[in-house]
Design a protein around this motif. Sequence first.
Motif, PDB file in Angstrom:
ATOM      1  N   HIS A 268       0.717  -1.149   0.017  1.00 33.03           N
ATOM      2  CA  HIS A 268      -0.060   0.068   0.051  1.00 33.03           C
ATOM      3  C   HIS A 268       0.787   1.253   0.067  1.00 33.03           C
ATOM      4  O   HIS A 268       1.761   1.400   0.842  1.00 33.03           O
ATOM      5  N   ASP A 278       5.931   2.644   7.238  1.00 30.86           N
ATOM      6  CA  ASP A 278       4.577   2.599   6.988  1.00 30.86           C
ATOM      7  C   ASP A 278       3.857   3.552   5.833  1.00 30.86           C
ATOM      8  O   ASP A 278       3.318   4.411   6.222  1.00 30.86           O
ATOM      9  N   ASN A 279       4.064   3.206   4.610  1.00 32.09           N
ATOM     10  CA  ASN A 279       4.408   1.912   3.971  1.00 32.09           C
ATOM     11  C   ASN A 279       5.276   2.259   2.726  1.00 32.09           C
ATOM     12  O   ASN A 279       5.220   1.500   1.836  1.00 32.09           O
ATOM     13  N   GLU A 316      -4.448   1.487   0.824  1.00 35.05           N
ATOM     14  CA  GLU A 316      -4.513   0.172   1.562  1.00 35.05           C
ATOM     15  C   GLU A 316      -6.251  -0.024   1.795  1.00 35.05           C
ATOM     16  O   GLU A 316      -7.079   0.703   1.888  1.00 35.05           O
ATOM     17  N   ASP A 341       3.935  -4.849   4.094  1.00 39.77           N
ATOM     18  CA  ASP A 341       3.547  -3.596   5.038  1.00 39.77           C
ATOM     19  C   ASP A 341       4.664  -2.887   5.490  1.00 39.77           C
ATOM     20  O   ASP A 341       5.526  -2.461   4.747  1.00 39.77           O
ATOM     21  N   SER A 405      -4.204  -5.591   7.195  1.00 41.16           N
ATOM     22  CA  SER A 405      -4.025  -5.031   5.853  1.00 41.16           C
ATOM     23  C   SER A 405      -4.600  -5.940   4.716  1.00 41.16           C
ATOM     24  O   SER A 405      -5.462  -6.594   5.027  1.00 41.16           O
TER      25      SER A 405
END
Length: 665
Positions: A268, A278-279, A316, A341, A405
Amino acid sequence: MIRDVMEKISQSVSGGRIFNSVREISNYHRIQASPGYRAAAQHVQQRLAQSGFNAVIHTYPADGSTWFFTSKMFREWNCRKAVLDLVEPQKRLADFSANNMSIIQRSIPCDYRGQPLDIVLMDKGSDPQNYAGVDLKGKLLFVRQNFHGFMDWAIQEQGALGFITDVIAEMPGVRARADLYDVMTYTSFWWRQPDEPPTFGFVLTPRMGDFLAQLCLQKRADHEKDPSADAYPKATAFIDAELYNGSIEVVETCLPGETDEELLIVAHLCHPRSSANDNASGVAASMEAVKAIRDLTESGQLPRLKRGIRMIFVPEFTGTYAYLHGIGEARSRIKAGINLDMVGGRQVHGYGPITISGLPHSTPSFVVDLAALIMDEVRRNQPAQGKGNTSAMFNGKVGSFETGSDHYVLSDPTINIPSIMLGQWPDKFYHTSGDTPEVVDPFILHKSASICAGYIYLLANLSPEDIPLILNKSLERLTEDLSELVKKAAGKQLASGLLYRKMQHLTEFYKGCNRSLAGFFSEKDEQSVQVRIERMNKLLEQAADTLWNGYVEDFDPDFEVTNEPAPAAFRYVPVRKYVTPVSHLEDHALGDPEKLAACKDHLKNHASKLHSAHYFDGVVQFYINGERSLWEIAQESMLETSDGSVEYVDRFVRLLASLGLVEIN
């Protein structure tokens, strides 16, 4: 073959190159459905093109009304400027241009530059009874907890205008408020319901929050002494932003194989600037993984791909729902996947191990055992003193299924793309402005990209020669899991009856994982593959029997296995009428106040009592296959999660039925 493949991949992958990509991507403010996200998607497309890949961008509506399976799209949002200034003493509290997380994302526009607003410290919780007699109309609410508990009554009913928050989600043993004293939390509105009160908000660091809280308390005390003194601090607020019908983008590229079967890599691309681990880390590592596979196969160092590899970069959840909906029945060609992730955090700076998250037990597959084998090889990265031995210079583990996720959507049996997640947890700077490139480690990025590349390449070219190692890993992992259960039972943490049922449940899951191997081989190899699988499955049963018999003999010799009959009220068979998991029940109650109230009651009075309702509710949905009774669904869900109750599952399934999502037979 696995060791040979991993050595070549490790030499081809560059941690420094991945780190440079993380820096580039983290420069974009990548809120889902926003110009910043779109610019990041275009950057990734261009980067892939420069590396020789044919990358395309798919566009889907973000208009607040379009549905992709069970996912309702939200509207696009763009923020150009936002500031919050304290009047006395003069002090800038928040500035979007200095830090994009200084605003609650998706805030509506406002202009109170010439009309200072009172700031009310909401320091008595979110119960409206605690603020009886306090006039909130036209004021800013300074909340030091999740602001959602104030939306209905304080904003909608009493007319407060917006929020200020300095909330930090603490993690015992990982991060405390004091550890993150100068960072801001990523927070957002989502505007899922048409009757939600439109509002705005600003985010402060804990340091700034403590300053403002002290000022609020001082003003309150001064007013009590002298009623003519102002009761509240005042601030001017300005947000230049808009919500409108727009779009989301999914970047896609692929490496073709010899057959029409494919594997899927998902990462994502979203989240606010910087969101480096992240991410941006997952996006950059997956790009490097596919580049390594392409380079090694084209140079002849590794055999060419039998199965193709498809890679998508998504907002995401929403992007994955949209993409799967868009490709239609073509998704049946995808045999398995991986979701990257958070995969690059420095483990000496409060970041947990590289973690392979497993599968829901309703979607058994050998892919977790293969991933575990690959991690074993990647961990062989430093020679030890003993001849032929190695030491791992990073922490890694194989964990259980999680729902946080995109692999959650892919692994739903209605999609049936068994997908692991490669991630890190805990994460000290998760969802904060402290998640910058400085906390990302090229060494960890290298290991994560190597695991991804090895996993996806070996799935693409799986050979009968790989089967013994995969099956052996299955036996090893089941034995470890069963041994942990026996330890808990011996320590009186599990009753003997529950231990027996959990051992049976786990053994059947692992047997199902092994049987899934057959789906990766042709009819020519089918008989020999099946023989190996069934031989190993007998060993799994023997291992479970051995551990169970040893436990009973040593700890509970008088125990007898009994079967509890299903009560008549729970024998009905629910049938799913939808594809992909439902994550937001309220979306399916739009326009019906009674159903919406039922959804809110479920979340407030029932789901809140579970350890993890999102996880448990997802597992329950996965077990609804039109064949299992409610009793069987509840039993399997409870055994898998160690959470919930039959009564809870019955209530949840009947709620799904009332929303038209489930049919009860």
